[in-house]
Write an enzyme that holds these catalytic residues in place. Structure first.
Site, PDB file in Angstrom:
ATOM      1  N   ASP A  13      83.245 -39.373  44.080  1.00  0.00           N
ATOM      2  CA  ASP A  13      82.057 -40.198  44.371  1.00  0.00           C
ATOM      3  C   ASP A  13      82.526 -41.535  44.935  1.00  0.00           C
ATOM      4  O   ASP A  13      82.021 -42.034  45.939  1.00  0.00           O
ATOM      5  CB  ASP A  13      81.280 -40.534  43.080  1.00  0.00           C
ATOM      6  CG  ASP A  13      80.497 -39.381  42.500  1.00  0.00           C
ATOM      7  OD1 ASP A  13      80.014 -38.540  43.260  1.00  0.00           O
ATOM      8  OD2 ASP A  13      80.361 -39.336  41.257  1.00  0.00           O
TER       9      ASP A  13
ATOM     10  N   ASP B  66      75.421 -43.055  35.231  1.00  0.00           N
ATOM     11  CA  ASP B  66      76.117 -41.791  35.470  1.00  0.00           C
ATOM     12  C   ASP B  66      77.607 -42.102  35.455  1.00  0.00           C
ATOM     13  O   ASP B  66      78.037 -43.159  35.948  1.00  0.00           O
ATOM     14  CB  ASP B  66      75.839 -41.219  36.878  1.00  0.00           C
ATOM     15  CG  ASP B  66      74.387 -40.873  37.095  1.00  0.00           C
ATOM     16  OD1 ASP B  66      73.702 -40.589  36.105  1.00  0.00           O
ATOM     17  OD2 ASP B  66      73.951 -40.897  38.269  1.00  0.00           O
TER      18      ASP B  66
ATOM     19  N   LEU C 108      77.993 -38.709  47.575  1.00  0.00           N
ATOM     20  CA  LEU C 108      78.374 -37.362  47.132  1.00  0.00           C
ATOM     21  C   LEU C 108      77.380 -36.882  46.079  1.00  0.00           C
ATOM     22  O   LEU C 108      77.474 -37.247  44.915  1.00  0.00           O
ATOM     23  CB  LEU C 108      79.794 -37.352  46.578  1.00  0.00           C
ATOM     24  CG  LEU C 108      80.462 -35.991  46.724  1.00  0.00           C
ATOM     25  CD1 LEU C 108      80.618 -35.601  48.185  1.00  0.00           C
ATOM     26  CD2 LEU C 108      81.807 -35.981  46.059  1.00  0.00           C
ATOM     27  N   ASP C 109      76.443 -36.081  46.557  1.00  0.00           N
ATOM     28  CA  ASP C 109      75.406 -35.555  45.668  1.00  0.00           C
ATOM     29  C   ASP C 109      75.911 -34.289  44.959  1.00  0.00           C
ATOM     30  O   ASP C 109      76.621 -33.490  45.561  1.00  0.00           O
ATOM     31  CB  ASP C 109      74.180 -35.216  46.527  1.00  0.00           C
ATOM     32  CG  ASP C 109      73.133 -34.455  45.760  1.00  0.00           C
ATOM     33  OD1 ASP C 109      72.577 -35.040  44.816  1.00  0.00           O
ATOM     34  OD2 ASP C 109      72.887 -33.281  46.089  1.00  0.00           O
TER      35      ASP C 109
ATOM     36  N   GLU D  45      73.876 -45.004  46.164  1.00  0.00           N
ATOM     37  CA  GLU D  45      73.731 -44.679  44.742  1.00  0.00           C
ATOM     38  C   GLU D  45      74.837 -45.348  43.932  1.00  0.00           C
ATOM     39  O   GLU D  45      74.651 -45.680  42.767  1.00  0.00           O
ATOM     40  CB  GLU D  45      73.805 -43.153  44.568  1.00  0.00           C
ATOM     41  CG  GLU D  45      73.765 -42.733  43.126  1.00  0.00           C
ATOM     42  CD  GLU D  45      73.761 -41.218  42.928  1.00  0.00           C
ATOM     43  OE1 GLU D  45      73.109 -40.517  43.713  1.00  0.00           O
ATOM     44  OE2 GLU D  45      74.417 -40.760  41.985  1.00  0.00           O
ATOM     45  N   GLU D  46      75.977 -45.569  44.549  1.00  0.00           N
ATOM     46  CA  GLU D  46      77.133 -46.103  43.817  1.00  0.00           C
ATOM     47  C   GLU D  46      77.272 -47.624  43.906  1.00  0.00           C
ATOM     48  O   GLU D  46      78.264 -48.177  43.441  1.00  0.00           O
ATOM     49  CB  GLU D  46      78.430 -45.438  44.313  1.00  0.00           C
ATOM     50  CG  GLU D  46      78.417 -43.917  44.306  1.00  0.00           C
ATOM     51  CD  GLU D  46      78.110 -43.292  42.939  1.00  0.00           C
ATOM     52  OE1 GLU D  46      78.196 -44.001  41.919  1.00  0.00           O
ATOM     53  OE2 GLU D  46      77.751 -42.104  42.910  1.00  0.00           O
TER      54      GLU D  46
ATOM     55  N   ASP E  73      73.455 -41.293  49.552  1.00  0.00           N
ATOM     56  CA  ASP E  73      74.124 -40.811  48.337  1.00  0.00           C
ATOM     57  C   ASP E  73      75.432 -40.225  48.857  1.00  0.00           C
ATOM     58  O   ASP E  73      75.428 -39.173  49.506  1.00  0.00           O
ATOM     59  CB  ASP E  73      73.254 -39.745  47.647  1.00  0.00           C
ATOM     60  CG  ASP E  73      73.936 -39.196  46.398  1.00  0.00           C
ATOM     61  OD1 ASP E  73      75.118 -39.509  46.171  1.00  0.00           O
ATOM     62  OD2 ASP E  73      73.290 -38.437  45.659  1.00  0.00           O
TER      63      ASP E  73
ATOM     64  N   GLU F  60      67.736 -39.875  47.910  1.00  0.00           N
ATOM     65  CA  GLU F  60      67.630 -38.436  47.634  1.00  0.00           C
ATOM     66  C   GLU F  60      66.220 -37.948  47.999  1.00  0.00           C
ATOM     67  O   GLU F  60      66.055 -37.141  48.921  1.00  0.00           O
ATOM     68  CB  GLU F  60      67.924 -38.142  46.153  1.00  0.00           C
ATOM     69  CG  GLU F  60      69.374 -38.422  45.789  1.00  0.00           C
ATOM     70  CD  GLU F  60      69.723 -38.153  44.335  1.00  0.00           C
ATOM     71  OE1 GLU F  60      70.826 -37.669  44.077  1.00  0.00           O
ATOM     72  OE2 GLU F  60      68.902 -38.443  43.432  1.00  0.00           O
TER      73      GLU F  60
END
Ligand code: FDP
Length: 318
Positions: free
Chosen positions: A65, A59, A111-112, A88-89, A109, A266
Protein backbone atom coordinates in the site's frame (compact mmCIF):
# COMPACT_ATOMS: atom_id res chain seq x y z
CA UNK A 1 -4.47 -3.53 -32.36
CA UNK A 2 -5.16 -0.12 -30.81
CA UNK A 3 -2.72 0.91 -28.13
CA UNK A 4 -3.72 3.29 -25.35
CA UNK A 5 -1.42 6.02 -26.73
CA UNK A 6 -2.98 5.71 -30.17
CA UNK A 7 -6.47 5.70 -28.69
CA UNK A 8 -5.81 8.84 -26.65
CA UNK A 9 -4.33 10.61 -29.67
CA UNK A 10 -7.12 9.72 -32.07
CA UNK A 11 -10.32 9.24 -30.02
CA UNK A 12 -9.95 11.77 -27.24
CA UNK A 13 -8.43 14.84 -28.82
CA UNK A 14 -11.24 17.33 -29.29
CA UNK A 15 -10.10 20.06 -26.89
CA UNK A 16 -7.04 21.35 -25.10
CA UNK A 17 -8.68 20.25 -21.83
CA UNK A 18 -9.13 16.74 -23.17
CA UNK A 19 -5.49 16.62 -24.20
CA UNK A 20 -4.42 17.64 -20.69
CA UNK A 21 -6.66 14.94 -19.31
CA UNK A 22 -5.09 12.43 -21.66
CA UNK A 23 -1.67 13.18 -20.20
CA UNK A 24 -3.07 12.37 -16.75
CA UNK A 25 -4.65 9.11 -17.98
CA UNK A 26 -1.38 8.22 -19.63
CA UNK A 27 0.52 8.86 -16.38
CA UNK A 28 -2.00 6.73 -14.46
CA UNK A 29 -1.46 3.90 -16.95
CA UNK A 30 2.30 4.24 -16.48
CA UNK A 31 2.03 4.20 -12.71
CA UNK A 32 -0.17 1.07 -13.05
CA UNK A 33 2.69 -0.63 -14.89
CA UNK A 34 5.12 0.36 -12.13
CA UNK A 35 2.79 -0.94 -9.40
CA UNK A 36 2.23 -4.18 -11.31
CA UNK A 37 6.03 -4.58 -11.55
CA UNK A 38 6.21 -4.38 -7.72
CA UNK A 39 3.14 -6.62 -7.26
CA UNK A 40 4.73 -9.35 -9.38
CA UNK A 41 7.91 -9.25 -7.33
CA UNK A 42 6.37 -8.50 -3.92
CA UNK A 43 7.10 -11.97 -2.50
CA UNK A 44 10.71 -11.69 -3.64
CA UNK A 45 11.30 -8.11 -2.52
CA UNK A 46 10.01 -8.49 1.04
CA UNK A 47 6.99 -6.37 0.11
CA UNK A 48 4.45 -8.67 1.76
CA UNK A 49 2.99 -7.93 5.17
CA UNK A 50 2.24 -4.85 7.23
CA UNK A 51 4.30 -1.66 7.09
CA UNK A 52 3.83 -1.11 10.83
CA UNK A 53 1.48 1.89 10.70
CA UNK A 54 -2.23 2.62 10.51
CA UNK A 55 -3.87 4.98 8.03
CA UNK A 56 -6.55 7.56 8.79
CA UNK A 57 -9.20 4.78 8.64
CA UNK A 58 -7.26 2.78 11.25
CA UNK A 59 -6.53 0.12 8.62
CA UNK A 60 -3.21 -1.63 9.04
CA UNK A 61 -1.14 -0.24 6.14
CA UNK A 62 0.58 -2.94 4.08
CA UNK A 63 4.08 -2.45 2.67
CA UNK A 64 2.69 -2.61 -0.84
CA UNK A 65 0.00 0.00 0.00
CA UNK A 66 2.76 2.34 1.10
CA UNK A 67 4.95 1.66 -1.93
CA UNK A 68 2.02 2.09 -4.36
CA UNK A 69 1.03 5.35 -2.70
CA UNK A 70 4.57 6.70 -3.11
CA UNK A 71 4.64 5.67 -6.77
CA UNK A 72 1.32 7.38 -7.59
CA UNK A 73 2.36 10.54 -5.74
CA UNK A 74 5.77 10.60 -7.42
CA UNK A 75 4.36 10.29 -10.96
CA UNK A 76 1.32 12.56 -10.58
CA UNK A 77 3.04 15.35 -8.71
CA UNK A 78 5.38 15.71 -11.72
CA UNK A 79 2.43 15.99 -14.10
CA UNK A 80 2.15 19.68 -15.03
CA UNK A 81 -1.66 19.50 -15.08
CA UNK A 82 -2.21 17.95 -11.63
CA UNK A 83 -2.44 20.41 -8.72
CA UNK A 84 -3.90 18.29 -5.91
CA UNK A 85 -3.92 14.67 -4.75
CA UNK A 86 -6.11 12.81 -2.28
CA UNK A 87 -5.25 9.28 -1.28
CA UNK A 88 -6.65 6.65 1.05
CA UNK A 89 -3.16 6.54 2.57
CA UNK A 90 -2.77 10.32 3.13
CA UNK A 91 -4.49 12.05 6.05
CA UNK A 92 -4.85 15.34 4.14
CA UNK A 93 -5.03 16.61 0.61
CA UNK A 94 -1.56 16.84 -0.96
CA UNK A 95 -1.06 20.19 -2.67
CA UNK A 96 1.22 19.75 -5.69
CA UNK A 97 0.33 23.07 -7.33
CA UNK A 98 3.69 24.80 -6.90
CA UNK A 99 4.79 26.37 -10.19
CA UNK A 100 1.51 25.39 -11.91
CA UNK A 101 -1.10 27.98 -12.82
CA UNK A 102 -4.14 25.71 -12.74
CA UNK A 103 -4.99 22.09 -13.18
CA UNK A 104 -6.89 19.02 -12.09
CA UNK A 105 -7.32 16.97 -8.93
CA UNK A 106 -6.78 13.23 -8.67
CA UNK A 107 -8.25 11.13 -5.86
CA UNK A 108 -6.93 7.57 -5.67
CA UNK A 109 -6.79 4.36 -3.72
CA UNK A 110 -3.26 3.24 -4.58
CA UNK A 111 -3.86 -0.42 -3.76
CA UNK A 112 -7.39 -1.62 -3.19
CA UNK A 113 -8.01 -5.04 -1.63
CA UNK A 114 -5.10 -5.04 0.81
CA UNK A 115 -6.15 -8.32 2.39
CA UNK A 116 -5.51 -10.02 -0.97
CA UNK A 117 -1.87 -8.93 -1.30
CA UNK A 118 -0.11 -11.70 0.59
CA UNK A 119 -2.26 -14.48 -0.88
CA UNK A 120 -1.71 -13.70 -4.56
CA UNK A 121 -5.31 -12.66 -5.23
CA UNK A 122 -6.55 -9.73 -7.36
CA UNK A 123 -5.84 -6.17 -6.21
CA UNK A 124 -6.16 -2.83 -7.96
CA UNK A 125 -5.66 0.93 -8.17
CA UNK A 126 -8.70 3.23 -8.36
CA UNK A 127 -8.66 6.83 -9.62
CA UNK A 128 -10.98 9.81 -10.02
CA UNK A 129 -10.06 13.02 -11.88
CA UNK A 130 -11.91 16.22 -11.00
CA UNK A 131 -11.76 19.82 -12.20
CA UNK A 132 -10.61 22.49 -9.75
CA UNK A 133 -11.73 26.06 -9.39
CA UNK A 134 -8.72 26.72 -7.13
CA UNK A 135 -10.01 25.67 -3.70
CA UNK A 136 -8.29 22.28 -3.74
CA UNK A 137 -9.64 20.79 -0.49
CA UNK A 138 -13.21 21.79 -1.21
CA UNK A 139 -13.12 20.83 -4.90
CA UNK A 140 -12.42 17.19 -3.99
CA UNK A 141 -15.92 17.06 -2.47
CA UNK A 142 -17.68 17.67 -5.82
CA UNK A 143 -20.40 15.25 -6.88
CA UNK A 144 -19.57 12.17 -8.98
CA UNK A 145 -21.13 13.67 -12.11
CA UNK A 146 -18.38 16.35 -12.08
CA UNK A 147 -15.65 13.73 -12.59
CA UNK A 148 -13.77 14.21 -15.87
CA UNK A 149 -12.42 10.69 -15.81
CA UNK A 150 -12.56 7.71 -13.48
CA UNK A 151 -11.42 4.13 -13.59
CA UNK A 152 -9.15 1.45 -12.23
CA UNK A 153 -6.23 -0.79 -12.97
CA UNK A 154 -6.83 -4.40 -11.95
CA UNK A 155 -3.81 -6.61 -11.26
CA UNK A 156 -5.44 -10.01 -11.82
CA UNK A 157 -4.67 -12.94 -14.07
CA UNK A 158 -3.89 -10.13 -16.51
CA UNK A 159 -3.50 -6.42 -15.86
CA UNK A 160 -6.33 -4.29 -17.23
CA UNK A 161 -7.00 -0.56 -17.27
CA UNK A 162 -10.70 0.32 -17.40
CA UNK A 163 -11.80 3.95 -17.56
CA UNK A 164 -14.35 6.43 -18.77
CA UNK A 165 -14.16 10.11 -19.63
CA UNK A 166 -17.95 10.25 -19.78
CA UNK A 167 -18.15 8.76 -23.26
CA UNK A 168 -18.53 5.07 -22.54
CA UNK A 169 -16.26 2.65 -20.72
CA UNK A 170 -13.30 0.98 -22.39
CA UNK A 171 -10.95 -1.78 -21.26
CA UNK A 172 -7.25 -1.99 -22.13
CA UNK A 173 -5.11 -5.05 -21.38
CA UNK A 174 -1.39 -4.79 -20.64
CA UNK A 175 0.54 -6.77 -23.24
CA UNK A 176 3.46 -8.30 -21.28
CA UNK A 177 5.51 -8.64 -24.49
CA UNK A 178 5.39 -4.97 -25.53
CA UNK A 179 4.61 -3.31 -22.19
CA UNK A 180 1.72 -1.45 -23.89
CA UNK A 181 -1.93 -1.26 -22.87
CA UNK A 182 -4.03 -2.47 -25.81
CA UNK A 183 -7.76 -1.86 -26.34
CA UNK A 184 -9.55 -5.16 -25.67
CA UNK A 185 -13.19 -4.20 -24.98
CA UNK A 186 -14.73 -1.05 -26.36
CA UNK A 187 -17.84 0.57 -24.91
CA UNK A 188 -18.59 -1.93 -22.15
CA UNK A 189 -22.31 -2.34 -21.58
CA UNK A 190 -23.36 -4.21 -18.42
CA UNK A 191 -25.50 -7.25 -19.24
CA UNK A 192 -28.95 -7.00 -17.63
CA UNK A 193 -30.63 -9.39 -15.17
CA UNK A 194 -27.74 -11.75 -14.96
CA UNK A 195 -24.41 -12.22 -13.14
CA UNK A 196 -23.59 -12.77 -9.49
CA UNK A 197 -24.78 -11.29 -6.22
CA UNK A 198 -21.77 -9.86 -4.42
CA UNK A 199 -21.63 -8.75 -0.78
CA UNK A 200 -20.05 -10.02 2.38
CA UNK A 201 -22.86 -11.89 4.20
CA UNK A 202 -21.26 -11.07 7.55
CA UNK A 203 -22.90 -7.63 7.30
CA UNK A 204 -26.49 -8.94 7.19
CA UNK A 205 -27.15 -9.46 10.93
CA UNK A 206 -25.67 -6.01 11.62
CA UNK A 207 -27.88 -4.18 9.09
CA UNK A 208 -31.15 -2.34 9.20
CA UNK A 209 -33.72 -5.19 9.14
CA UNK A 210 -35.68 -4.09 6.08
CA UNK A 211 -32.58 -3.60 3.97
CA UNK A 212 -31.15 -6.93 5.10
CA UNK A 213 -34.42 -8.55 4.03
CA UNK A 214 -34.06 -6.94 0.57
CA UNK A 215 -30.56 -8.48 0.28
CA UNK A 216 -31.95 -11.91 1.24
CA UNK A 217 -34.90 -11.57 -1.16
CA UNK A 218 -32.57 -10.66 -4.00
CA UNK A 219 -30.44 -13.75 -3.48
CA UNK A 220 -33.42 -16.05 -3.04
CA UNK A 221 -35.68 -14.71 -5.80
CA UNK A 222 -32.99 -14.51 -8.46
CA UNK A 223 -31.54 -17.86 -7.40
CA UNK A 224 -28.16 -16.57 -8.53
CA UNK A 225 -24.81 -17.57 -7.10
CA UNK A 226 -22.80 -15.31 -4.82
CA UNK A 227 -19.19 -14.16 -5.30
CA UNK A 228 -17.01 -12.04 -3.01
CA UNK A 229 -13.38 -11.50 -4.02
CA UNK A 230 -12.94 -8.97 -1.21
CA UNK A 231 -11.23 -6.43 -3.47
CA UNK A 232 -13.75 -3.91 -4.74
CA UNK A 233 -11.91 -3.43 -8.05
CA UNK A 234 -12.16 -7.14 -8.87
CA UNK A 235 -15.79 -7.46 -7.75
CA UNK A 236 -16.73 -4.39 -9.83
CA UNK A 237 -14.79 -5.63 -12.86
CA UNK A 238 -16.81 -8.86 -12.78
CA UNK A 239 -20.05 -6.90 -12.33
CA UNK A 240 -19.22 -4.64 -15.31
CA UNK A 241 -18.55 -7.58 -17.59
CA UNK A 242 -21.10 -10.12 -16.30
CA UNK A 243 -23.84 -8.02 -14.67
CA UNK A 244 -25.17 -8.58 -11.16
CA UNK A 245 -25.21 -6.76 -7.83
CA UNK A 246 -22.35 -5.45 -5.68
CA UNK A 247 -22.81 -3.95 -2.23
CA UNK A 248 -21.03 -2.88 0.91
CA UNK A 249 -23.80 -1.28 2.96
CA UNK A 250 -23.74 0.78 6.10
CA UNK A 251 -24.48 -1.40 9.05
CA UNK A 252 -25.66 -0.73 12.59
CA UNK A 253 -28.99 0.55 13.80
CA UNK A 254 -27.68 3.77 15.36
CA UNK A 255 -26.80 5.22 11.94
CA UNK A 256 -23.27 6.00 13.12
CA UNK A 257 -21.35 3.33 11.29
CA UNK A 258 -20.93 4.25 7.66
CA UNK A 259 -19.93 0.99 6.10
CA UNK A 260 -16.37 0.48 4.96
CA UNK A 261 -15.98 1.88 1.48
CA UNK A 262 -14.63 5.36 0.94
CA UNK A 263 -16.58 7.85 -1.13
CA UNK A 264 -13.81 9.82 -2.87
CA UNK A 265 -11.53 7.13 -4.14
CA UNK A 266 -13.72 4.01 -4.20
CA UNK A 267 -17.48 4.60 -4.33
CA UNK A 268 -17.65 7.78 -6.44
CA UNK A 269 -15.33 6.68 -9.26
CA UNK A 270 -16.55 3.07 -9.45
CA UNK A 271 -20.24 3.95 -9.04
CA UNK A 272 -20.00 6.54 -11.82
CA UNK A 273 -18.12 4.07 -14.02
CA UNK A 274 -20.88 1.45 -13.54
CA UNK A 275 -23.45 4.07 -14.56
CA UNK A 276 -21.37 5.04 -17.61
CA UNK A 277 -21.63 1.37 -18.65
CA UNK A 278 -25.44 1.50 -18.33
CA UNK A 279 -25.76 0.28 -14.72
CA UNK A 280 -27.11 1.96 -11.60
CA UNK A 281 -25.43 2.96 -8.33
CA UNK A 282 -26.80 4.11 -4.99
CA UNK A 283 -24.62 5.73 -2.34
CA UNK A 284 -26.34 6.04 1.02
CA UNK A 285 -29.51 5.09 -0.89
CA UNK A 286 -29.18 8.09 -3.28
CA UNK A 287 -28.27 8.04 -6.99
CA UNK A 288 -24.49 8.41 -7.25
CA UNK A 289 -24.46 11.34 -9.70
CA UNK A 290 -25.41 14.41 -7.69
CA UNK A 291 -24.42 13.41 -4.17
CA UNK A 292 -21.64 15.65 -2.80
CA UNK A 293 -19.13 14.44 -0.24
CA UNK A 294 -19.06 16.08 3.17
CA UNK A 295 -15.45 15.24 4.03
CA UNK A 296 -12.34 13.88 2.39
CA UNK A 297 -12.29 10.44 4.00
CA UNK A 298 -16.06 9.98 4.19
CA UNK A 299 -17.39 6.43 4.22
CA UNK A 300 -20.57 5.58 2.42
CA UNK A 301 -23.06 2.77 1.87
CA UNK A 302 -22.63 1.31 -1.64
CA UNK A 303 -25.13 -0.66 -3.75
CA UNK A 304 -24.72 -1.01 -7.50
CA UNK A 305 -25.25 -3.31 -10.43
CA UNK A 306 -27.04 -3.83 -13.72
CA UNK A 307 -30.33 -1.91 -14.04
CA UNK A 308 -32.57 -5.01 -14.03
CA UNK A 309 -31.05 -6.43 -10.87
CA UNK A 310 -31.03 -3.00 -9.19
CA UNK A 311 -34.68 -2.44 -10.10
CA UNK A 312 -35.59 -5.74 -8.46
CA UNK A 313 -33.49 -4.90 -5.39
CA UNK A 314 -35.10 -1.48 -5.05
CA UNK A 315 -38.60 -2.98 -5.38
CA UNK A 316 -37.91 -4.89 -2.15
CA UNK A 317 -37.23 -1.59 -0.36
CA UNK A 318 -40.64 -0.03 -1.20
P1 FDP B 1 -9.42 -3.80 1.72
O1 FDP B 1 -9.87 -3.30 3.05
O2 FDP B 1 -8.86 -5.21 1.78
O3 FDP B 1 -8.49 -2.85 1.00
O4 FDP B 1 -11.19 -0.91 0.32
C1 FDP B 1 -11.80 -1.71 1.21
C2 FDP B 1 -11.90 -3.17 0.80
O5 FDP B 1 -10.71 -3.91 0.76
C3 FDP B 1 -12.60 -3.38 -0.56
O6 FDP B 1 -11.75 -3.42 -1.64
C4 FDP B 1 -13.36 -4.66 -0.35
O7 FDP B 1 -14.53 -4.73 -1.13
C5 FDP B 1 -13.67 -4.64 1.13
O8 FDP B 1 -12.76 -3.75 1.74
C6 FDP B 1 -13.54 -5.99 1.77
O9 FDP B 1 -14.04 -5.91 3.05
P2 FDP B 1 -14.26 -7.18 3.99
O10 FDP B 1 -12.90 -7.64 4.38
O11 FDP B 1 -15.04 -6.64 5.13
O12 FDP B 1 -15.01 -8.21 3.20
Amino acid sequence: MTTLSHYLMTNLKESAHQQELNLIISDLANVGKKIFHEVQRSGLLDLHGAAGAQNVHEDEVQKLDERSNELVKEVLSSNEHVIGLASEEEPDVVDVSEGKESGYLVAFDPLDGSSNIDINMPIGTIFSVLPSAGDIANDFLQAAEKQLAAGYILYGSSTVLVFSTGKGVDEFTLDPDTGEFVLTTENISIPKDTGYISYNPYVLPKMDEKRAEAYNNLTQQTGRSMRWVGAMVADIHRTLLKGGFFAYPSVGTDGNYKGKLRMQYEAKPLGWLVEQAGGRCLLDGQPVGTLKSTELHQKVSVEMGDTGTMQLFESFLD
